[in-house]
Scaffold this active site. Structure first.
Site, short mmCIF file in Angstrom:
data_model
loop_
_atom_site.label_atom_id
_atom_site.label_comp_id
_atom_site.label_asym_id
_atom_site.label_seq_id
_atom_site.Cartn_x
_atom_site.Cartn_y
_atom_site.Cartn_z
N GLU A 39 0.84 -1.21 0.00
CA GLU A 39 0.00 0.00 0.00
C GLU A 39 0.87 1.25 0.00
OE1 GLU A 39 -2.74 -0.25 3.28
OE2 GLU A 39 -3.74 -2.00 2.42
N ASP A 169 -10.71 10.69 -37.12
CA ASP A 169 -12.11 10.28 -37.03
C ASP A 169 -12.96 11.49 -36.66
OD1 ASP A 169 -12.05 10.65 -34.18
OD2 ASP A 169 -11.06 8.71 -34.03
N LYS A 192 -13.43 6.40 -39.27
CA LYS A 192 -12.78 5.23 -38.63
C LYS A 192 -13.82 4.23 -38.14
CE LYS A 192 -10.99 5.52 -34.31
NZ LYS A 192 -10.04 5.85 -33.24
C1 R5P Z 1 -9.87 7.08 -29.99
O1 R5P Z 1 -11.03 7.42 -30.11
C2 R5P Z 1 -8.77 8.04 -29.62
O2 R5P Z 1 -9.08 9.35 -29.96
C3 R5P Z 1 -7.46 7.62 -30.27
O3 R5P Z 1 -7.60 7.73 -31.68
C4 R5P Z 1 -7.13 6.20 -29.92
O4 R5P Z 1 -7.24 6.00 -28.55
C5 R5P Z 1 -5.74 5.84 -30.36
O5 R5P Z 1 -5.48 4.52 -30.01
P1 R5P Z 1 -4.43 3.64 -30.82
O6 R5P Z 1 -3.16 4.44 -30.87
O7 R5P Z 1 -4.30 2.39 -30.02
O8 R5P Z 1 -5.02 3.38 -32.17
#
Ligand code: R5P
Length: 300
Positions: A39, A169, A192
């Protein structure tokens, strides 16, 4: 600003000292140890003046759970010492992507975190580019989400000529919009799709005019690098000249950096919201201290 004190957390990503200088605050020493059972024990060793302003500076990567518990303990400690305003400065808030129940049986993790901070006694919360800004409503005190995509994209202009600002996205569109409007640039987004079970990410083709143009891709988090690598490839396949990535929180798990480099990205521009795993010419870091200090000045 009256008497103030900065209390650095274990994960403090290198902004605490600079904040103290910019705001004229002292820095408290924190004694920490682990009990034999694992802890955490913390003790703020310097006096906190009654009704003074205390800035707890911590960030939640790496060791998310440890850092979260430590932040709660520090908030409680300074509240018991009589602090007036207790401002939690957490540039990266973990668990922010679990902001709703995606599948039956799941918690809303970010709500649990933010409500706990309020209950512990934090009166203010300053964070940077939280995944979903509306999550902040779960913190009952004054809260502020600093958008920094303009700073990152401005830095990218050292390498790019009149770039298109691209969000990978629709969810990241606000970030692209913020930077593009501030700097007078064009913007767009990619579509996306993420498989919720396998976690696999794919991009649907979308009409974007990046042919022959420089591109800066803006996102909040790079975790595995899959999203950014795909977005960069998509832009380069569509004829983009040069692609720079501007991401606020670069977790860069496992071989994320290699994925991004292999996708053909020219530079990664990021912030010191978390301690970086690598420092090299490919990664450019924008310091958040001044932006955070300006925000604190506006509330004290
Ligand atoms: C998702 O909605 C976030 O905005 C990032 O695009 C995402 O978390 C990125 O994750 P990774 O690098 O694993 O694709």
């Amino acid at each position: 600003m009256g008497k103030c004190c900065v209390v650095p957390g274990c994960n403090e990503p290198g902004v605490a000292e600079r904040l103290a200088v910019l705001l004229g605050c002292s820095i408290a020493r924190v004694y920490r140890k682990r009990f034999p059972d694992g802890e955490l024990y913390v003790r703020v060793e310097d006096g906190i003046g009654r009704d003074s302003t205390v800035l707890i500076v911590n960030t939640m990567y790496p060791r998310q759970d440890h850092s979260f518990v430590e932040t709660l303990l520090l908030v409680d400690a300074v509240a018991r010492m009589g602090a007036g305003k207790i401002i939690a400065i957490i540039p990266y808030i973990a668990y922010s992507r679990q902001d709703k129940v995606f599948m039956k049986g799941e918690p809303v993790s970010i709500e649990v975190l933010l409500r706990s901070l309020s209950v512990a006694g934090a009166t203010h919360l300053v964070t940077v580019d939280i995944h979903n800004p509306s999550s902040l409503e779960h913190f009952s005190g004054w809260r502020y989400n600093l958008l920094v995509s303009d700073l990152l994209v401005e830095k990218s202009l050292e390498y790019l000529e009149n770039p298109v600002v691209i969000a990978p996205d629709k969810g990241a569109l606000e970030r692209a919009l913020h930077a593009a409007r501030t700097l007078g640039l064009e913007y767009d987004y990619l579509v996306k799709k993420r498989d919720r079970v396998s976690g696999e990410v794919s991009l649907e083709p979308k009409e974007i005019s990046v042919n022959g143009r420089d591109v800066v891709i803006v996102d909040d988090i790079i975790s595995t690098g899959g999203t950014i690598a795909l977005a960069a490839k998509k832009c380069l396949d569509s004829g983009a000249k040069r692609v720079v990535v501007a991401a606020t929180h670069s977790l860069l798990i496992s071989n994320a950096l290699k994925k991004i480099v292999d996708a053909g990205v020219y530079k990664l521009i990021t912030t010191n919201s978390i301690p970086l795993i690598a420092r090299n010419d490919f990664i450019q870091v924008v310091d958040l201290s001044e932006r955070i200090a300006d925000t604190i000045k506006s509330i004290t």
